[in-house]
Design a protein around this motif. Sequence first.
Motif, short mmCIF file in Angstrom:
data_model
loop_
_atom_site.label_atom_id
_atom_site.label_comp_id
_atom_site.label_asym_id
_atom_site.label_seq_id
_atom_site.Cartn_x
_atom_site.Cartn_y
_atom_site.Cartn_z
N LYS A 148 122.78 -24.75 30.88
CA LYS A 148 123.42 -23.44 30.97
C LYS A 148 122.38 -22.34 31.10
O LYS A 148 122.50 -21.43 31.93
CB LYS A 148 124.28 -23.21 29.73
N GLN A 195 118.74 -19.27 37.33
CA GLN A 195 118.94 -19.39 38.78
C GLN A 195 119.80 -18.25 39.30
O GLN A 195 119.58 -17.74 40.40
CB GLN A 195 119.60 -20.74 39.10
N TYR A 196 120.80 -17.89 38.52
CA TYR A 196 121.70 -16.82 38.96
C TYR A 196 120.95 -15.49 39.13
O TYR A 196 121.23 -14.71 40.01
CB TYR A 196 122.83 -16.66 37.96
N ASN A 198 128.35 -20.64 39.97
CA ASN A 198 127.43 -20.32 38.86
C ASN A 198 128.16 -19.99 37.57
O ASN A 198 127.52 -19.71 36.55
CB ASN A 198 126.52 -19.16 39.24
N ASN A 199 129.48 -20.05 37.63
CA ASN A 199 130.25 -19.74 36.42
C ASN A 199 130.99 -20.96 35.86
O ASN A 199 131.68 -20.86 34.86
CB ASN A 199 131.29 -18.64 36.73
N TYR A 204 123.41 -23.45 45.01
CA TYR A 204 123.15 -23.92 43.65
C TYR A 204 122.17 -25.10 43.73
O TYR A 204 122.25 -25.93 44.63
CB TYR A 204 124.42 -24.39 42.94
N THR A 222 119.73 -27.78 40.93
CA THR A 222 119.27 -28.12 39.58
C THR A 222 117.77 -27.96 39.54
O THR A 222 117.05 -28.55 40.35
CB THR A 222 119.64 -29.58 39.24
N THR A 236 120.98 -22.45 34.54
CA THR A 236 121.90 -21.87 35.53
C THR A 236 121.83 -20.34 35.52
O THR A 236 121.84 -19.68 36.56
CB THR A 236 123.34 -22.32 35.23
N GLU A 237 121.72 -19.76 34.35
CA GLU A 237 121.63 -18.30 34.24
C GLU A 237 120.35 -17.79 34.90
O GLU A 237 120.34 -16.75 35.58
CB GLU A 237 121.65 -17.88 32.77
#
Length: 493
Positions: free
Chosen positions: A102, A108-109, A61-62, A87, A89, A105-106
Amino acid sequence: MLKTIKSKMVLLQTISILIVLGILFIIFMSSYDKYYFNRKEGLMEEAFKKLENINIERDINNTNFIGTYQELKIKFLITDEKFNVIYATRIYNKPENNKNSKDETERQYKMTQEDLNKFYGKKVTNRIVTKLDRYSTDFKTRNGDQRVAGRGIIQQNGHKYYVYMYELKDAAKIKMSYFNIFFLFVLIFASLVGFVVAIIVSGKISKPIKQIEENTRDAVKSGYKINISTNQEFKELTGLAESINTMMEEIRAQFSELEYELERKTKTENLRRQFVNNVSHEMKTPLAIISNQVEMLELLKDEEKKKEYCLSIIEETNNMSEMINDMIFIYSMQSDEETLRVTKADICELVEFTCRDYDKLFDANRIKLHEEYDTNCFAKVNEKFLTQAVSNYISNAVKHSTENGNVYVRVINQEKSVRIEVQNEGPNIPENNRNSIWDMFYQGNDNETLNGQKGSGLGLYLVRSIVELHNGKYGYSNLEKGVNFYIEIPKEK
């Protein structure tokens, strides 16, 4: 029908452009999608190798590279060995403000593991759990009807991670259809531009050809006297202009030859007619004299008179023979029946040999001959013709000499010519006869000749004709006691 080079060139160039662009369009339509999805398979293999080089549990995730591939429409689904989503999409309920990968992704995190499993549970079951037999440590791709996908297992720190990557074909095909439409418009636009360019280029090429055509027409109208300019823009047209000029030069030469031949034939025909007319006219008088004298012979009983008439008949016959021979010589010379063949000759030797033929004539008329010859008197002449001209001068000098007189024959070496002189002692030629003595059948006054000798009236005319054929000069000058005739023949260059 297309009958001009320009129209045919435009048509051929336009057809060529359409064929090339059409082939490119067909190739594009038939191979673009294959190339596109093959390229995607390569990108998936590339992304899988990068995933193998990171700590998936800690850094997934980074990392930034996943966002790059997601921008290329590749979607990811990664789970651990217990099928927990590591992870994925996000593809459902995507915000309308089109946040980038991006931000996604944040978000999702921040979701809990339970939320992730719940949200992607069905996809995990359909794409991983039920198809475990397709997963191995060797990443494999498959280009299906609805999607292009890749599957593989990454083993790290004693754990397994299932990696699933894919791209749906529906959206890609829609995008490709737009590309096809765009390419079709490009094809149409390029064809129009190509057509305009073909017209311009064809006009540029055909214009000088048209100019050559017009120049050729002008040359024909002018009797082939105008040459076409060889300063052409294209090398091929320069060669064409040179060839046309060469052809016109040959045509001009043929015209000149034909004109000369026609003029020669006309001159020959006129000479023939003149010859027949002159012979018939000049023969009338001596024939009439001979006829009368023959009739008188039958009536005469005086032997002395008969002898006198016979001598007169012989004289008239000799005159007729001389006249006929001279006229035949003139006709053959002027009608080109005997070509003027010239050779290098010693003029002194030629004149000396000619004089020897007249030794008896000089003795018979009690005339003394004096000869003078220079050295190196060479010229290119027709010996037969020049001998005839010198003979005519000598016989003419004897006829017009005084009894017991002198005749002088000289050959003089001049700077550019050889001069032949024949001088006698006798009466001068009246100035009013200076030009007429060179005419055909001019005989002058018989009373001024030695012993009343008659001539054919062709001797000096023959001299004039022969000298003119040799591009020489002729003439005479009256002296205090006699006349000096001359001929000048150009020296050999």
